[in-house]
Motif scaffolding. Structure first.
Motif, PDB file in Angstrom:
ATOM      1  N   LEU A   4       1.016  -1.144   0.212  1.00  0.00           N
ATOM      2  CA  LEU A   4      -0.035   0.002   0.073  1.00  0.00           C
ATOM      3  C   LEU A   4       0.812   1.257  -0.073  1.00  0.00           C
ATOM      4  CD1 LEU A   4      -2.699  -1.005   2.462  1.00  0.00           C
ATOM      5  CD2 LEU A   4      -3.134  -0.576   0.139  1.00  0.00           C
ATOM      6  N   ALA A   5       1.939   1.387   0.882  1.00  0.00           N
ATOM      7  CA  ALA A   5       2.655   2.530   0.958  1.00  0.00           C
ATOM      8  C   ALA A   5       3.458   2.477  -0.265  1.00  0.00           C
ATOM      9  CB  ALA A   5       3.609   2.126   1.833  1.00  0.00           C
ATOM     10  N   GLY A   6       3.938   1.338  -0.913  1.00  0.00           N
ATOM     11  CA  GLY A   6       4.482   1.370  -2.470  1.00  0.00           C
ATOM     12  C   GLY A   6       3.548   2.027  -3.332  1.00  0.00           C
ATOM     13  N   GLY A   7       2.601   1.815  -3.556  1.00  0.00           N
ATOM     14  CA  GLY A   7       1.493   2.333  -4.385  1.00  0.00           C
ATOM     15  C   GLY A   7       1.414   4.061  -4.168  1.00  0.00           C
ATOM     16  N   ALA A 207      -2.123  -0.948  -6.303  1.00  0.00           N
ATOM     17  CA  ALA A 207      -3.137  -0.298  -7.105  1.00  0.00           C
ATOM     18  C   ALA A 207      -3.950   0.328  -6.225  1.00  0.00           C
ATOM     19  CB  ALA A 207      -3.855  -1.256  -7.876  1.00  0.00           C
ATOM     20  N   LEU A 208      -4.334  -0.166  -4.859  1.00  0.00           N
ATOM     21  CA  LEU A 208      -5.313   0.617  -4.073  1.00  0.00           C
ATOM     22  C   LEU A 208      -4.359   1.812  -3.426  1.00  0.00           C
ATOM     23  CD1 LEU A 208      -7.295  -2.388  -2.366  1.00  0.00           C
ATOM     24  CD2 LEU A 208      -7.704  -0.926  -4.217  1.00  0.00           C
ATOM     25  N   GLY A 209      -2.906   1.351  -2.879  1.00  0.00           N
ATOM     26  CA  GLY A 209      -2.298   2.439  -2.520  1.00  0.00           C
ATOM     27  C   GLY A 209      -1.887   3.546  -3.311  1.00  0.00           C
ATOM     28  N   PHE A 210      -2.187   3.505  -4.654  1.00  0.00           N
ATOM     29  CA  PHE A 210      -2.119   4.564  -5.639  1.00  0.00           C
ATOM     30  C   PHE A 210      -3.297   5.112  -5.897  1.00  0.00           C
ATOM     31  CE2 PHE A 210      -2.207   6.312  -9.778  1.00  0.00           C
ATOM     32  CZ  PHE A 210      -0.885   6.849 -10.079  1.00  0.00           C
ATOM     33  N   GLY A 234       3.086   9.386 -12.364  1.00  0.00           N
ATOM     34  CA  GLY A 234       3.042   8.162 -11.426  1.00  0.00           C
ATOM     35  C   GLY A 234       2.429   6.836 -12.020  1.00  0.00           C
ATOM     36  N   ALA A 235       1.339   7.075 -12.706  1.00  0.00           N
ATOM     37  CA  ALA A 235       0.915   5.578 -13.394  1.00  0.00           C
ATOM     38  C   ALA A 235       1.903   5.126 -14.350  1.00  0.00           C
ATOM     39  CB  ALA A 235      -0.497   6.048 -13.908  1.00  0.00           C
ATOM     40  N   THR A 236       2.620   6.032 -14.970  1.00  0.00           N
ATOM     41  CA  THR A 236       3.725   5.445 -15.973  1.00  0.00           C
ATOM     42  C   THR A 236       4.665   4.963 -15.400  1.00  0.00           C
ATOM     43  OG1 THR A 236       3.161   7.383 -17.764  1.00  0.00           O
ATOM     44  CG2 THR A 236       5.158   6.256 -17.698  1.00  0.00           C
ATOM     45  N   LEU A 237       5.359   5.558 -14.075  1.00  0.00           N
ATOM     46  CA  LEU A 237       6.159   4.691 -13.368  1.00  0.00           C
ATOM     47  C   LEU A 237       5.860   3.415 -12.962  1.00  0.00           C
ATOM     48  CD1 LEU A 237       7.458   7.623 -11.243  1.00  0.00           C
ATOM     49  CD2 LEU A 237       8.719   6.730 -13.442  1.00  0.00           C
ATOM     50  N   LEU A 238       4.581   3.410 -12.431  1.00  0.00           N
ATOM     51  CA  LEU A 238       4.018   1.965 -12.262  1.00  0.00           C
ATOM     52  C   LEU A 238       3.849   1.064 -13.232  1.00  0.00           C
ATOM     53  CD1 LEU A 238       2.539   0.257 -10.132  1.00  0.00           C
ATOM     54  CD2 LEU A 238       0.152   1.580 -10.337  1.00  0.00           C
ATOM     55  N   ALA A 239       3.264   1.591 -14.244  1.00  0.00           N
ATOM     56  CA  ALA A 239       3.128   0.715 -15.497  1.00  0.00           C
ATOM     57  C   ALA A 239       4.442   0.043 -15.691  1.00  0.00           C
ATOM     58  CB  ALA A 239       2.586   1.520 -16.529  1.00  0.00           C
ATOM     59  N   ARG A 240       5.513   0.772 -15.819  1.00  0.00           N
ATOM     60  CA  ARG A 240       7.030   0.473 -16.275  1.00  0.00           C
ATOM     61  C   ARG A 240       7.287  -0.811 -15.284  1.00  0.00           C
ATOM     62  NH1 ARG A 240      10.883   3.594 -18.636  1.00  0.00           N
ATOM     63  NH2 ARG A 240      12.474   2.989 -17.312  1.00  0.00           N
ATOM     64  N   ASP A 241       7.067  -1.018 -13.939  1.00  0.00           N
ATOM     65  CA  ASP A 241       7.227  -1.763 -12.939  1.00  0.00           C
ATOM     66  C   ASP A 241       6.490  -2.989 -13.340  1.00  0.00           C
ATOM     67  OD1 ASP A 241       9.367  -0.362 -12.061  1.00  0.00           O
ATOM     68  OD2 ASP A 241       8.368   0.167 -10.158  1.00  0.00           O
ATOM     69  N   LEU A 242       5.051  -2.833 -13.764  1.00  0.00           N
ATOM     70  CA  LEU A 242       4.213  -4.049 -13.970  1.00  0.00           C
ATOM     71  C   LEU A 242       4.460  -4.725 -14.821  1.00  0.00           C
ATOM     72  CD1 LEU A 242       0.651  -2.350 -13.458  1.00  0.00           C
ATOM     73  CD2 LEU A 242       1.723  -3.851 -11.819  1.00  0.00           C
ATOM     74  N   VAL A 243       4.870  -3.903 -15.963  1.00  0.00           N
ATOM     75  CA  VAL A 243       5.393  -4.803 -17.176  1.00  0.00           C
ATOM     76  C   VAL A 243       6.704  -5.354 -17.052  1.00  0.00           C
ATOM     77  CG1 VAL A 243       5.862  -4.587 -19.882  1.00  0.00           C
ATOM     78  CG2 VAL A 243       3.921  -3.343 -18.759  1.00  0.00           C
ATOM     79  N   GLY A 244       7.702  -4.633 -16.320  1.00  0.00           N
ATOM     80  CA  GLY A 244       8.972  -5.344 -16.132  1.00  0.00           C
ATOM     81  C   GLY A 244       8.773  -6.442 -15.135  1.00  0.00           C
ATOM     82  N   ASP A 245       7.874  -6.333 -14.215  1.00  0.00           N
ATOM     83  CA  ASP A 245       7.678  -7.767 -13.420  1.00  0.00           C
ATOM     84  C   ASP A 245       7.335  -8.921 -14.294  1.00  0.00           C
ATOM     85  OD1 ASP A 245       8.599  -6.256 -11.294  1.00  0.00           O
ATOM     86  OD2 ASP A 245       6.565  -5.981 -10.536  1.00  0.00           O
ATOM     87  N   GLU A 246       6.308  -8.548 -15.257  1.00  0.00           N
ATOM     88  CA  GLU A 246       5.780  -9.745 -16.276  1.00  0.00           C
ATOM     89  C   GLU A 246       6.852 -10.171 -16.992  1.00  0.00           C
ATOM     90  OE1 GLU A 246       3.121  -8.775 -19.329  1.00  0.00           O
ATOM     91  OE2 GLU A 246       1.799 -10.334 -18.806  1.00  0.00           O
ATOM     92  N   ALA A 247       7.715  -8.908 -17.680  1.00  0.00           N
ATOM     93  CA  ALA A 247       8.934  -9.545 -18.250  1.00  0.00           C
ATOM     94  C   ALA A 247       9.930 -10.433 -17.627  1.00  0.00           C
ATOM     95  CB  ALA A 247       9.319  -8.466 -19.328  1.00  0.00           C
ATOM     96  N   ASP A 248      10.084  -9.960 -16.382  1.00  0.00           N
ATOM     97  CA  ASP A 248      11.232 -10.885 -15.781  1.00  0.00           C
ATOM     98  C   ASP A 248      10.555 -12.371 -15.512  1.00  0.00           C
ATOM     99  OD1 ASP A 248      12.746  -8.599 -15.643  1.00  0.00           O
ATOM    100  OD2 ASP A 248      12.328  -7.982 -13.853  1.00  0.00           O
TER     101      ASP A 248
END
Length: 341
Positions: A4-7, A207-210, A234-248
């Motif tokens: 939550l804090a991360g969001g 997502a809820l924290g954001f 901020g949503a772009t930064l979150l999206a970068r990590d979401l897609v990055g996690d999926e790619a990893d």
């Protein structure tokens, strides 16, 4: 709590990015101002017309005695206004993103550019992206309306309807608000709506924290306009990590699959794989590659390796080769050919 804090940190980082790049703040304010005028007019009409709408919708209560008539219609008026505010918070982002599609696309690209790495492009035309954005917003609005109707019905439950249900409503609003904002960056990465929802469900707390703090802030007049550019960043930064996690995760799965495939013995001693018969020597034992680099099929004979004969190993001669009498071996220098018979 950490997620939550991360969001919230993504939201804060987006606001810092925008206020640190003042030109993009002014650039991103224009769509929000247009949407604010439209929503301001709509909400003003709702506030002034809610009483009349309630009277029109409840003709059966006209004969009720006081104070029940006033309590009932006053309660319904409050519900109508609350539902209007709920929908305005959800749809404000969708409409603003639709109006400001080229503005927020450019802002999101700039965030990607400053953060390093590639700047993804969808490869579609502006009108295709606009159509996809409008279609997805409509699909999302239908889902939000279904949730809104359900929460509206649950609101009549005593105590729970006045405590738990509003909290759930804010969570639902925050989740879908996050989806709307991250869609700007995810669409450029050709991630469709269904996959966007899957990604966000995998990081639900983030997502809820954001989104939930943003929903609460959007309830303050004019705040939504000034926070929208930072919310997109901020949503772009979150999206970068979401897609990055999926790619990893995908790369890890591919690597595991390759390792497993290499460790597994294949049929007939194909190159880099184990031979099936477990014979020692040039054709490889179990887990060793075929010495000659070609596959052996059952019943097919191998030609002898240089300097090796077939005696005692039971290999049939290769076609077109003779090995003496009876096997047609050529005589070794100094030996009688009949010694092979």
């Amino acid at each position: 709590m950490r997620d939550l804090a991360g969001g919230f940190r993504y939201l804060w980082a987006g606001q810092r990015w925008v206020f640190g790049n003042g030109r993009w703040l002014g650039f991103g304010l224009l769509p929000g101002l247009v949407s604010l005028v439209l929503y301001g007019a709509a909400l003003t009409g709702l506030f002034y017309g809610a009483d009349d709408f309630t009277v029109w919708a409840t003709p059966f209560a006209s004969d009720w005695s006081s104070p029940w008539l006033g309590i009932f219609r006053g309660f319904l008026t409050a519900v109508v206004v609350s539902l209007g505010l709920f929908l305005s918070v959800i749809t404000f982002t969708a409409v603003t993103l639709l109006v400001g599609q080229p503005f927020y696309e450019s802002l999101s690209e700039q965030v990607d550019r400053t953060e390093g790495g590639e700047v993804p492009e969808s490869g579609r035309s502006f009108w295709e992206d606009l159509w996809i954005s409008a279609r997805d917003s409509l699909r999302l609005l239908v889902r939000v309306l279904l949730y809104g109707i359900l929460l509206f019905a649950l609101g009549f439950i005593p105590v729970v309807g006045q405590t738990v249900v509003p909290a759930i409503g804010f969570c639902v609003s925050g989740f879908f608000l996050t989806q709307e904002l991250t869609s700007v960056a995810l669409q450029r990465r050709r991630v469709d709506l269904d996959e966007q929802l899957v990604l966000l469900r995998g990081r639900r707390a983030t997502a809820l924290g954001f989104g939930v703090p943003l929903v609460l802030l959007f309830l303050i007049p004019l705040v939504a306009v000034f926070l929208m550019p930072g919310a997109v960043a901020g949503a772009t930064l979150l999206a970068r990590d979401l897609v990055g996690d999926e790619a990893d995760a995908s790369e890890g799965g591919d690597a595991d699959g390759r390792d497993a495939g290499q460790a597994q013995a294949g049929p007939y001693g194909a190159p880099g794989q184990a031979g099936p018969y477990g014979a020692a020597g040039p054709y490889g034992g179990p887990g060793q590659p075929h010495a000659q680099g070609y596959a052996q099929t059952p019943g097919q004979a191998y030609p002898p390796a240089p300097g090796q004969g077939y005696g005692g190993q039971g290999y049939a001669p290769a076609p077109g080769q003779g090995y003496g009498q009876p096997y047609g071996y050529p005589p070794v220098s100094g030996q009688d050919p009949r010694s092979y018979s």
